[in-house]
Design a protein around this motif. Structure first.
Motif, PDB file in Angstrom:
ATOM      1  N   SER A 135     -51.857 -11.927 -13.497  1.00 41.83           N
ATOM      2  CA  SER A 135     -52.665 -10.954 -14.238  1.00 41.83           C
ATOM      3  C   SER A 135     -54.151 -11.236 -14.063  1.00 41.83           C
ATOM      4  O   SER A 135     -54.961 -10.309 -14.068  1.00 41.83           O
ATOM      5  N   ARG A 136     -54.512 -12.504 -13.877  1.00 39.61           N
ATOM      6  CA  ARG A 136     -55.921 -12.811 -13.592  1.00 39.61           C
ATOM      7  C   ARG A 136     -56.334 -12.237 -12.237  1.00 39.61           C
ATOM      8  O   ARG A 136     -57.475 -11.834 -12.061  1.00 39.61           O
ATOM      9  N   HIS A 139     -56.147  -8.029 -12.801  1.00 41.56           N
ATOM     10  CA  HIS A 139     -56.792  -7.341 -13.918  1.00 41.56           C
ATOM     11  C   HIS A 139     -58.105  -6.706 -13.464  1.00 41.56           C
ATOM     12  O   HIS A 139     -58.904  -7.327 -12.778  1.00 41.56           O
ATOM     13  N   ASP A 141     -60.811  -6.136 -15.017  1.00 36.46           N
ATOM     14  CA  ASP A 141     -62.020  -6.793 -15.521  1.00 36.46           C
ATOM     15  C   ASP A 141     -62.338  -8.070 -14.750  1.00 36.46           C
ATOM     16  O   ASP A 141     -63.465  -8.550 -14.792  1.00 36.46           O
ATOM     17  N   SER A 153     -50.847  -2.148 -10.027  1.00 34.56           N
ATOM     18  CA  SER A 153     -51.666  -2.110 -11.229  1.00 34.56           C
ATOM     19  C   SER A 153     -51.193  -3.156 -12.231  1.00 34.56           C
ATOM     20  O   SER A 153     -50.082  -3.690 -12.139  1.00 34.56           O
ATOM     21  N   VAL A 154     -52.036  -3.441 -13.179  1.00 39.67           N
ATOM     22  CA  VAL A 154     -51.702  -4.391 -14.243  1.00 39.67           C
ATOM     23  C   VAL A 154     -50.556  -3.835 -15.084  1.00 39.67           C
ATOM     24  O   VAL A 154     -49.725  -4.587 -15.592  1.00 39.67           O
ATOM     25  N   ASN A 158     -47.214  -5.815 -16.081  1.00 43.28           N
ATOM     26  CA  ASN A 158     -46.710  -5.960 -17.453  1.00 43.28           C
ATOM     27  C   ASN A 158     -45.260  -5.496 -17.556  1.00 43.28           C
ATOM     28  O   ASN A 158     -44.437  -6.149 -18.205  1.00 43.28           O
TER      29      ASN A 158
END
Length: 169
Positions: A135-136, A139, A141, A153-154, A158
């Protein structure tokens, strides 16, 4: 001067088209992952807990162990230990079969080159650690749009984590 302005506009339009094409490709990949996950979840719903051949083989092996114990070839403790081993092996095959249904989710989380023993040892803690690591990387951001182009995509990450977490628990 007008020629430069026209070139700049053409370049901007080409860049916008390239970004739109990358987004469309990423959306197609996300859709493929969703479809694979839905198919795996449906297969898991209709799949027998253990294949009949595995059940029959386990029962035959247990009957052989019981016969050996009854004939005095094996003491009762050894027979119980052998039955326990057979049961654990059957449960491991069942778990591995369920996890193999979700190969695309495992690959998304970074478990594509993992041995069967490592998959069987997969627990909630290892899954969460790998999820946080991925996820890092994915992500929005934490990475630029160029770095994320062409990657899942994130949201898909998930969903993959959630579906695998259900199997691991």
């Amino acid at each position: 001067m007008l020629a430069r302005l026209a070139e700049a506009r053409a370049g901007a339009a080409a860049a916008a088209e390239a970004v739109a094409a990358e987004r469309a490709a990423a959306e197609r990949r996300d859709q493929e992952l969703r479809q694979k996950r839905e198919a795996a979840e449906e297969a898991l719903r209709v799949q027998r807990p253990r294949p009949l051949s595995d059940v029959a083989a386990t029962q035959a092996a247990e009957a052989a162990v019981n016969a050996a114990a009854a004939a005095g070839l094996m003491d009762a403790d050894a027979a119980e230990e052998k039955k326990r081993e057979l049961q654990q092996a059957a449960e491991a095959r069942e778990r591995l079969g369920r996890l193999r249904l979700f190969e695309s989710d495992l690959a998304l989380l970074g478990f594509e080159a993992v041995s069967e023993d490592d998959l069987l040892a997969l627990d909630e803690k290892a899954l969460r650690a790998q999820f946080r690591l991925r996820s890092r990387e994915l992500h929005p951001d934490a990475a630029t749009e160029e770095e994320l182009a062409g990657r899942p995509s994130v949201y898909e990450l998930n969903a993959a984590y959630t579906s695998l977490l259900k199997l691991v628990r």
